[in-house]
Scaffold this active site. Structure first.
Site, PDB file in Angstrom:
ATOM      1  CD  GLU A  88      31.544 -14.057  -7.685  1.00 40.06           C
ATOM      2  OE1 GLU A  88      31.995 -14.117  -6.541  1.00 40.06           O
ATOM      3  OE2 GLU A  88      31.292 -15.039  -8.382  1.00 40.06           O
TER       4      GLU A  88
HETATM    5  N1  MCN Z   1      23.722  -7.329 -14.013  1.00 44.31           N
HETATM    6  C1  MCN Z   1      23.333  -6.299 -14.849  1.00 44.31           C
HETATM    7  N2  MCN Z   1      24.164  -5.901 -15.844  1.00 44.31           N
HETATM    8  C2  MCN Z   1      25.387  -6.456 -16.006  1.00 44.31           C
HETATM    9  C3  MCN Z   1      25.813  -7.470 -15.140  1.00 44.31           C
HETATM   10  C4  MCN Z   1      24.929  -7.922 -14.158  1.00 44.31           C
HETATM   11  O1  MCN Z   1      22.248  -5.737 -14.664  1.00 44.31           O
HETATM   12  N3  MCN Z   1      26.165  -6.039 -16.959  1.00 44.31           N
HETATM   13  C5  MCN Z   1      22.825  -7.773 -12.929  1.00 44.31           C
HETATM   14  C6  MCN Z   1      22.325  -9.201 -13.125  1.00 44.31           C
HETATM   15  O2  MCN Z   1      21.235  -9.241 -13.969  1.00 44.31           O
HETATM   16  C7  MCN Z   1      22.037  -9.624 -11.703  1.00 44.31           C
HETATM   17  C8  MCN Z   1      23.127  -8.923 -10.920  1.00 44.31           C
HETATM   18  O3  MCN Z   1      23.546  -7.828 -11.730  1.00 44.31           O
HETATM   19  O4  MCN Z   1      20.811  -9.156 -11.265  1.00 44.31           O
HETATM   20  C9  MCN Z   1      24.308  -9.839 -10.621  1.00 44.31           C
HETATM   21  O5  MCN Z   1      24.606 -10.562 -11.767  1.00 44.31           O
HETATM   22  P1  MCN Z   1      25.791 -11.637 -11.825  1.00 44.31           P
HETATM   23  O6  MCN Z   1      27.063 -10.959 -11.562  1.00 44.31           O
HETATM   24  O7  MCN Z   1      25.648 -12.446 -13.047  1.00 44.31           O
HETATM   25  O8  MCN Z   1      25.541 -12.555 -10.540  1.00 44.31           O
HETATM   26  P2  MCN Z   1      24.485 -13.699 -10.243  1.00 44.31           P
HETATM   27  O9  MCN Z   1      23.132 -13.332 -10.682  1.00 44.31           O
HETATM   28  O10 MCN Z   1      25.062 -15.006 -10.602  1.00 44.31           O
HETATM   29  O11 MCN Z   1      24.449 -13.522  -8.642  1.00 44.31           O
HETATM   30  C10 MCN Z   1      25.467 -13.962  -7.841  1.00 44.31           C
HETATM   31  C11 MCN Z   1      26.459 -12.918  -7.421  1.00 44.31           C
HETATM   32  C12 MCN Z   1      27.290 -13.541  -6.424  1.00 44.31           C
HETATM   33  S1  MCN Z   1      28.268 -14.797  -6.979  1.00 44.31           S
HETATM   34  C13 MCN Z   1      27.163 -13.252  -5.084  1.00 44.31           C
HETATM   35  S2  MCN Z   1      28.054 -14.104  -3.937  1.00 44.31           S
HETATM   36  C14 MCN Z   1      26.294 -12.236  -4.681  1.00 44.31           C
HETATM   37  C15 MCN Z   1      25.943 -11.293  -5.708  1.00 44.31           C
HETATM   38  O12 MCN Z   1      25.804 -11.755  -6.927  1.00 44.31           O
HETATM   39  N4  MCN Z   1      25.544 -12.313  -3.571  1.00 44.31           N
HETATM   40  C16 MCN Z   1      24.633 -11.338  -3.317  1.00 44.31           C
HETATM   41  N5  MCN Z   1      25.256 -10.214  -5.342  1.00 44.31           N
HETATM   42  C17 MCN Z   1      24.504 -10.237  -4.207  1.00 44.31           C
HETATM   43  N6  MCN Z   1      23.642  -9.240  -3.936  1.00 44.31           N
HETATM   44  C18 MCN Z   1      22.841  -9.339  -2.856  1.00 44.31           C
HETATM   45  N7  MCN Z   1      21.991  -8.354  -2.592  1.00 44.31           N
HETATM   46  N8  MCN Z   1      22.880 -10.395  -2.018  1.00 44.31           N
HETATM   47  C19 MCN Z   1      23.748 -11.390  -2.218  1.00 44.31           C
HETATM   48  O13 MCN Z   1      23.761 -12.432  -1.410  1.00 44.31           O
END
Ligand code: MCN
Ligand code: FES
Ligand code: FES
Length: 921
Positions: free
Chosen positions: A869
């Site tokens: 986000e």
């Molecule tokens: N990640 C990482 N290193 C970090 C932080 C995160 O490698 N320091 C990686 C995580 O492992 C994950 C990704 O980044 O693969 C996103 O992590 P996170 O922010 O925890 O989000 P969620 O997995 O809970 O995914 C939801 C988030 C949200 S809320 C929306 S809306 C969203 C998003 O991620 N929708 C998406 N990214 C998106 N990306 C795609 N392609 N499509 C969507 O619909």
């Protein structure tokens, strides 16, 4: 019908088909070549691109009769296989270019046509090619796709090898922080990843196809539903109305606060007495084919008494507006914010004060894959629903009482998903599928077209925010007052939380100890409000990041440095009174400062040389919390099998890469025992598995990542031999040691925010980002484009670099859309991807630079925060600030359409527009 000769992937075949049918439909439905994806069926998105005689053609708008005799068709299945991949497929995997992957086959086919012509294209030529061929991607921000084409061309020229391009594990075997590829990547780039519409085609014979009878007005009383004529239509098996729903016939919004004036049961599964918004489902037709179902749906007669439709918060708040849900006021939830001292005297004594009103739009998600799903009752009598749900356990709780079945008789599983960006935080068609499968006792499928997908799914809730921001004579912020409402559409689910977000994020990032504010959630008859990436914060930051820019201007200070001296310091708390878990904003500003200075210089030089166009640079900061409010938790299981390990997790994958992340978290622990990443399999997003909570609120990397880490640590401990080394599967079995471990992670120290004051500790970890776009404004037309975007980001330890890059590029592209083009307001106009303003490749700059600061978070798995986000929190106020910097026009609402900027330019030149026109037009 006609017997048509076709040459597909080098094979001469005959197919009997309707000459008017599209090539895409024939490839998918008759030849089962489902690598040809159909997202818009209207020539707008390029996901269906195939080659015909070497040219990229959108198969969805190519009727069979247009195929020339002997035409050679090549589809994604014809250019590479999982064992023998084309260089483009390899490069797509290597750069993380297949996020959700629904656009990947189309892009790869389009790129192949280009590389068949030239192996030395420039980046600009590749961008222009994709733009011209209408290839759309909503996930990646396009830059990784261009990188992929450049690398594929280099491999094909012999300048690079596959080995050079493919990411590798580190020397110690760890894949943490590398660009390791996703487990789903091969399937996505070869077109064998079955999305919901592909699953629908592959359901067993006898599966019923569903179509909806939907409301054609926005607010009305239902007088009668006449299904008689429709029932007689060919192929119809059953027409289902509210009378057939076994339970409460409502989706529960699980409202969070008792102060909410509704009861959370305001959204019907099938409308009975009232229509609350355009598109509301009134009946379901189940038939042998989708065509028959849709034809019969048109014959269902719905008699209505039309009521006044309240299409905005302004209209629904008018004193004479009727209650949309009788008995519940349209403003049904109030949220206060009270922090520090009374702000009134501080406003009066301020050295400078800014008082503005901003309006953030009903941004549409514009995920490419239309909503879709299947349902069936399994052999144990369990209703099983397959959908794009990003909260399978959450949705189970939301729809089960409405269906009227015991909780153990309902199972939700996520299908491979082509992007959601949060709209699937709300259940969409799950309950409809469930009702249809229960009533007909047959498997069913429902696939929306793009029109339904856009007009009948949730949207970002528009917010109208009045903000007053004050500072003392030293330019130090002293007080903030806010007054806001959110137009949340007719259904209250998650409406209180998005209103609370304004209290949590308006003014966040700054040492601002005195705040007073009040906001309300308003029911309207426009699209229901659902989660959208950065949920709630783009509305907040639009207000506070424009206000602080204007305050700097009033004080005669540079907006970058004015922000800098007001950033969180060691004594600061967030707007909710929480101590930030790390103090990184000053470092992020320090990192990006040289870029800001260069940008200012670049813009000044451009402006000296041009009189018709002006460039400017803008600044903003964005912050977002990882987690649902308060004490959130996640569960996971790690199981040992004879052939390796399986991670069971509910971490739903929108496209953000849950698969790779789950694998990486487990591997980082298990590698101590010599486990390889490919020995870790995944079972994800199934209510019969662990409850990991929804994949929203950028919570999963922290919460589900930690739960997987904990489960893997428990497994590793169990494997440890007393004398050193680790037990094998056989040894574990021989010693009778359990083979499965459940991990759980709870953000125990977090507390809810109160509805009166918003004070509390809602999130364990935050993400921080600084935005620095450069824009170019055409002084005659008001047309604006972003020519360069620099950002500095701290999301803690990076778990996968390609994933995090991709999240940021993609989020920034959506921010550019939010700032300049995207909207869902006009039900006649905003009905397809293009008219909703989705950015095409050349609408997003190739010049995007990300500066990383990796501050490990104590509570994050291996020090990580989330990322999804962060990039969509506040890119748009930075763009609006850059527009002001370029041409002196302040815009207070998004999208900043050319006509609004033009009006501002005219006002500046002494013509008519007033400040209030600019705020509300
Ligand atoms: N990640 C990482 N290193 C970090 C932080 C995160 O490698 N320091 C990686 C995580 O492992 C994950 C990704 O980044 O693969 C996103 O992590 P996170 O922010 O925890 O989000 P969620 O997995 O809970 O995914 C939801 C988030 C949200 S809320 C929306 S809306 C969203 C998003 O991620 N929708 C998406 N990214 C998106 N990306 C795609 N392609 N499509 C969507 O619909
Ligand atoms: Fe064919 Fe979008 S262009 S599906
Ligand atoms: Fe392009 Fe998702 S990867 S739309």
């Amino acid at each position: 019908m006609k017997r048509i000769s076709v040459n597909v992937n080098g094979v001469e075949r005959w197919v009997v088909a309707d000459p008017k049918r599209s090539l895409a439909d024939v490839l998918r439905e008759q030849m089962m070549l489902t690598g040809c994806k159909v997202c818009c069926a209207d020539g707008q998105c390029g996901s269906c691109t195939v080659l015909i005689d070497g040219k990229p053609i959108r198969a969805c708008v190519t009727p069979m009769e247009k195929l020339a005799a002997g035409a050679k068709i090549v589809t994604i299945e014809g250019i590479g296989t999982p064992e023998n991949l084309h260089p483009l497929q390899i490069a797509w995997m290597a750069h993380g270019s297949a996020q959700c992957g629904v656009c990947s086959p189309g892009f790869i086919m389009s790129a192949k046509a280009l590389l068949d012509k030239t192996l030395t294209p420039t980046r600009e030529e590749v961008r222009a090619w994709f733009h011209r061929n209408r290839n759309l991607c909503r996930c990646t921000g396009y830059k990784p796709l261009i990188d992929s084409v450049m690398d594929a061309a280099a491999i094909m020229r012999g300048d690079k090898t596959i080995y050079d391009v493919m990411p590798k594990a580190k020397e110690d075997g760890s894949i943490l922080g590398t660009e390791y590829i996703r487990p789903s990547a091969v399937a996505k780039v070869t077109g064998t990843w079955d999305f919901g519409a592909d699953v629908a085609l592959k359901m067993p014979a006898g599966t019923l196809r569903l179509a909806l009878v939907q409301a054609e007005v926005s607010h009305a009383l239902i007088k009668n539903i006449d299904t008689a004529e429709a029932e007689k239509m060919v192929g119809v098996e059953r027409i289902i109305t509210w009378k057939d729903v076994g339970g409460k016939n409502a989706i529960t919004g699980l409202i969070t606060f008792p102060t909410n004036k509704g009861d959370g049961w305001d959204r019907p599964i099938l409308c009975k007495e009232k229509i609350f918004q355009f598109g509301d489902a009134i009946a379901i037709v189940a038939a042998d084919t989708e065509e028959h179902a849709r034809a019969a749906a048109k014959k269902v007669k719905v008699e209505v008494e039309v009521l006044p439709a309240y299409m905005s918060g302004f209209a629904a708040l008018a004193p004479d507006a009727m209650e949309i849900h009788p008995g519940v006021p349209n403003a049904y939830y109030e949220q206060g914010v009270v922090k520090g001292a009374d702000t009134k005297p501080l406003m009066t004594s301020a050295a400078a004060m800014v008082d503005i009103t901003t309006y953030c739009s009903r941004q549409p998600h514009l995920h490419l894959e239309p909503d879709c799903g299947e349902a069936f009752v399994d052999d144990d009598g369990v209703l099983t629903i397959l959908s794009k749900s990003i909260g399978v356990h959450l949705h189970h709780a939301m729809i089960c009482p409405g269906l009227g079945i015991p909780p153990e008789k309902l199972r939700l599983i996520q299908n491979p998903t082509g992007g959601t960006f949060g709209y699937k935080f709300s259940p969409t068609m799950e309950a409809l599928l469930g009702v249809a499968a229960l009533v007909t006792k047959k498997p069913v499928s429902l696939v929306y077209d793009q029109y339904q997908n856009i007009t009948y799914t949730g949207k970002r809730s528009p917010a109208n925010i009045n903000i007053r921001l004050a500072c003392d004579k030293n330019g130090k912020l002293t007080a903030m007052e806010t007054d806001w409402w959110l137009d949340h559409g007719p259904y209250s689910e998650f409406g209180d939380l998005v209103t609370l977000r304004q209290a949590q994020f308006t003014g966040a990032g700054y040492h601002l100890e005195n705040i007073r504010g009040k906001g309300r959630t308003v029911a309207t008859n426009h699209a229901w409000g659902s989660a959208f990436r950065a949920y709630g914060s783009p509305q907040s930051f639009l207000a506070s990041e424009i206000a602080i820019d204007m305050l700097a201007e009033k004080m005669g200070e540079d907006p970058f440095e004015f922000r800098y001296k007001n950033l969180y310091n060691e004594t600061s708390t967030t707007p909710t009174g929480q101590k930030p878990e790390v103090l990184v904003l000053p470092k992020l500003f320090d990192m990006i400062r040289p870029k800001y200075q260069e940008a200012k210089k670049r813009c000044a030089e451009f402006n000296k040389a041009h009189s018709d166009k002006k460039r400017g640079v803008g600044v903003s900061l964005g912050i977002y919390g990882c987690g649902l409010d308060g004490p959130d938790s996640s569960e996971a299981r790690v199981e040992m099998t004879p052939s390796g390990f399986i991670v069971h997790s509910g971490w739903e994958d929108h496209g953000q890469g849950a698969d790779l992340s789950a694998q990486t978290m487990a591997h980082e622990v298990l590698r101590a025992a010599g486990v390889k990443p490919e020995e870790i399999g995944l079972v994800m997003a199934d209510t019969f598995g662990p409850n990991s909570g929804p994949a929203g609120g950028s919570r999963s990397n922290v919460f589900s990542g930690n739960a997987i880490r904990v489960a893997a640590e428990m497994m590793l401990n169990a494997m440890k031999k007393p004398g050193g080394g680790y037990r094998t599967y056989k040894e574990m079995v021989a010693e009778n040691i359990p083979l499965s471990y459940d991990g759980k992670w709870v953000a125990a120290a977090c507390t809810d925010c109160s509805p009166e004051t918003a004070q509390g500790n809602p999130f364990p970890i935050y993400m921080y980002e600084v935005f620095l776009p450069e824009v170019e404004v055409d002084l005659e037309t008001g047309e604006t484009k972003v020519v360069k975007f620099t950002t500095s980001v701290d999301v803690g330890t990076i778990i996968n670099k390609a994933t995090v890059d991709g999240q940021i590029y993609g989020g920034l592209a959506q921010g550019i859309g939010l700032a300049l083009t995207e909207d869902f307001e006009d039900l006649e106009l905003h009905t397809n991807l293009k008219d909703c303003g989705i950015p095409y490749p050349k609408d997003v700059p190739d010049d995007i630079e990300i500066l990383y600061l990796e501050t490990p978070r104590d509570l994050g798995p291996f020090g990580a925060a989330g990322v999804g986000e962060a990039p969509l929190t506040a890119p748009h106020p930075a763009i609006l600030n850059a527009i002001n910097n370029a041409c002196g026009v302040r815009v207070f609402r998004v999208p900043a359409l050319p006509e609004v900027i033009r009006m501002g330019l005219e006002a500046k030149a002494g013509k008519s527009a007033t400040k209030s026109e600019l705020q509300h037009n």
